[in-house]
Design a protein around this motif. Structure first.
Motif, PDB file in Angstrom:
ATOM      1  N   UNK A 296       0.804  -1.225   0.000  1.00  0.00           N
ATOM      2  CA  UNK A 296       0.000   0.000   0.000  1.00  0.00           C
ATOM      3  C   UNK A 296       0.840   1.281   0.000  1.00  0.00           C
ATOM      4  N   UNK A 297       2.153   1.173  -0.062  1.00  0.00           N
ATOM      5  CA  UNK A 297       2.961   2.375  -0.270  1.00  0.00           C
ATOM      6  C   UNK A 297       2.723   2.869  -1.691  1.00  0.00           C
ATOM      7  N   UNK A 298       2.718   4.179  -1.859  1.00  0.00           N
ATOM      8  CA  UNK A 298       2.346   4.777  -3.140  1.00  0.00           C
ATOM      9  C   UNK A 298       3.375   5.801  -3.565  1.00  0.00           C
ATOM     10  N   UNK A 299       3.680   5.836  -4.858  1.00  0.00           N
ATOM     11  CA  UNK A 299       4.581   6.836  -5.407  1.00  0.00           C
ATOM     12  C   UNK A 299       3.987   7.393  -6.693  1.00  0.00           C
ATOM     13  N   UNK A 300       4.475   8.548  -7.123  1.00  0.00           N
ATOM     14  CA  UNK A 300       4.119   9.101  -8.426  1.00  0.00           C
ATOM     15  C   UNK A 300       5.387   9.536  -9.143  1.00  0.00           C
ATOM     16  N   UNK A 301       5.341   9.465 -10.449  1.00  0.00           N
ATOM     17  CA  UNK A 301       6.426   9.942 -11.299  1.00  0.00           C
ATOM     18  C   UNK A 301       5.795  10.751 -12.425  1.00  0.00           C
ATOM     19  N   UNK A 302       6.405  11.855 -12.814  1.00  0.00           N
ATOM     20  CA  UNK A 302       5.817  12.725 -13.832  1.00  0.00           C
ATOM     21  C   UNK A 302       6.863  13.165 -14.844  1.00  0.00           C
ATOM     22  N   UNK A 303       6.383  13.434 -16.053  1.00  0.00           N
ATOM     23  CA  UNK A 303       7.238  13.964 -17.118  1.00  0.00           C
ATOM     24  C   UNK A 303       6.451  15.023 -17.876  1.00  0.00           C
ATOM     25  N   UNK A 304       7.063  16.190 -18.073  1.00  0.00           N
ATOM     26  CA  UNK A 304       6.415  17.296 -18.783  1.00  0.00           C
ATOM     27  C   UNK A 304       7.127  17.594 -20.091  1.00  0.00           C
ATOM     28  N   UNK A 305       6.344  17.823 -21.118  1.00  0.00           N
ATOM     29  CA  UNK A 305       6.862  18.245 -22.412  1.00  0.00           C
ATOM     30  C   UNK A 305       6.760  19.758 -22.537  1.00  0.00           C
ATOM     31  N   UNK A 306       7.451  20.318 -23.541  1.00  0.00           N
ATOM     32  CA  UNK A 306       7.324  21.758 -23.794  1.00  0.00           C
ATOM     33  C   UNK A 306       6.216  22.045 -24.802  1.00  0.00           C
TER      34      UNK A 306
END
Length: 357
Positions: A296-306
């Motif tokens: 139940x541990x939770x993480x997020x990862x994100x990537x943004x474009x221009x």
């Protein structure tokens, strides 16, 4: 001249998903019902009031719900039906005001300021709206009436189910003063715990700390807490809310352990998100991956474009690349989610904001 006192109504359907199922299936009426999957990986999306008496709540693992209520009946969700009923309710709202701000399928703010029929009060109008909902959909709704959105939402919880409550301007500050911190909308469990550690238990305690102290401890949110403690909430009811994100997530019956299985599981999630984005003409630049492990541990990862993401395939590819930095993991993955955000200024999107199905 002073601006007129606003008349804000928050309408909240009672156990909406579960109530629709009980309405459509007479055999479910009066029985504890949970909308959601009954599997070991299932999660309760909504619970009837009969189920809530046993401590069953939304977002609870299905196995926990079944343990608390052995007689619990699980029903698969029918989101297309819930959306249709929600639209029917929205049309009732529109008879009374054009200023409607939906928060989800089952709740919305209405601004009745300067829109009341002759001789009608906001309270009487809210009662009329609730009566129309019951007559036309067979479902009950609760309502809160006040001079600001914060108090209207708080008020709608006071007489549930099938009731309404008014907090007039002269009672606003005293009502907030007595309100426990964990009842404040916008203050989650973690923030409430921090506040209690500082000796803040109620709205009165919040006000006593002062704005400088609250901003030093909670940043920009501190100013909001300070204003609310004094009954100040000047947010307008906005018919066209700027969508912050579009997302989809799934909890899996069996944990995912290898990268290939995880990346394959992301394909239908990305497709669903992209389908919604295209339908709403939403162009987002940021892709966020949500991963919940078996513990139940939770993480997020994100990537943004221009620039905005150009296709569903690109959306999926970015999510899969983000997952490659996370898997494999010996804990196993029980849930994956994909979210598209970072919309441009032209994406002002009305309607249902929660697409996590």
């Amino acid at each position: 001249m002073d601006a007129p006192v606003r008349r804000i109504v928050h309408v909240d359907m009672d156990a909406f998903f579960a109530s629709v199922e009980q309405r459509d299936n007479p055999e479910l009426r009066g029985k504890p019902v949970a909308v959601g999957g009954a599997s070991k990986r299932g999660v309760v999306a909504a619970a009837s009031y009969e189920a809530r008496r046993f401590g069953v709540r939304s977002a609870m693992p299905s196995v926990t719900a079944a343990r608390r209520c052995p007689e619990l009946i699980f029903v698969r969700p029918r989101f297309e039906v819930y959306r249709a009923v929600s639209q029917q309710i929205r049309e009732i709202f529109a008879r009374y005001t054009a200023l409607i701000e939906p928060l989800s399928l089952d709740e919305a703010y209405l601004d009745l300021t300067d829109r009341l029929a002759p001789g009608m009060t906001a309270s009487a109008t809210a009662a009329e709206i609730r009566a129309a909902i019951l007559a036309e959909t067979g479902l009950t709704a609760s309502a809160g009436i006040s001079y600001c959105k914060f108090l209207a939402k708080i008020a709608s919880d006071q007489r549930k189910p099938n009731g309404q409550f008014v907090i007039p301007p002269e009672r606003g500050v005293d009502f907030i003063a007595a309100l426990p911190i964990d009842k404040f909308h916008g203050i989650g469990p973690a923030t409430a715990a921090r506040m209690r550690a500082l000796g803040i238990e109620t709205g009165a305690d919040l006000r006593a700390m002062g704005q400088v102290f609250l901003e030093a401890r909670f940043g920009k949110s501190g100013r909001w807490y300070w204003n609310i403690s004094q009954g100040i909430d000047n947010r307008a009811v906005s018919p066209d809310r700027v969508r912050k994100s579009i997302g989809a997530e799934t909890t899996y019956f069996d944990d995912l352990h290898d990268l290939a299985a995880g990346q394959e599981a992301l394909v239908p999630l990305a497709e669903k998100v992209w389908r919604h984005a295209e339908r709403l003409d939403a162009h987002g630049r940021t892709v966020t991956l949500k991963v919940k492990f078996a513990n139940f541990q939770q993480i997020t990862r994100a990537h943004s474009l221009n620039r905005p993401v150009s296709s569903g395939e690109e959306l999926c590819g970015i999510a899969q690349a983000l997952l490659a930095g996370v898997m494999p993991d010996q804990r196993g993955v029980r849930l994956l989610g994909v979210t598209l955000s970072g919309f441009g200024g032209r994406e002002t999107l009305p309607g249902q904001l929660d697409l996590f199905e």
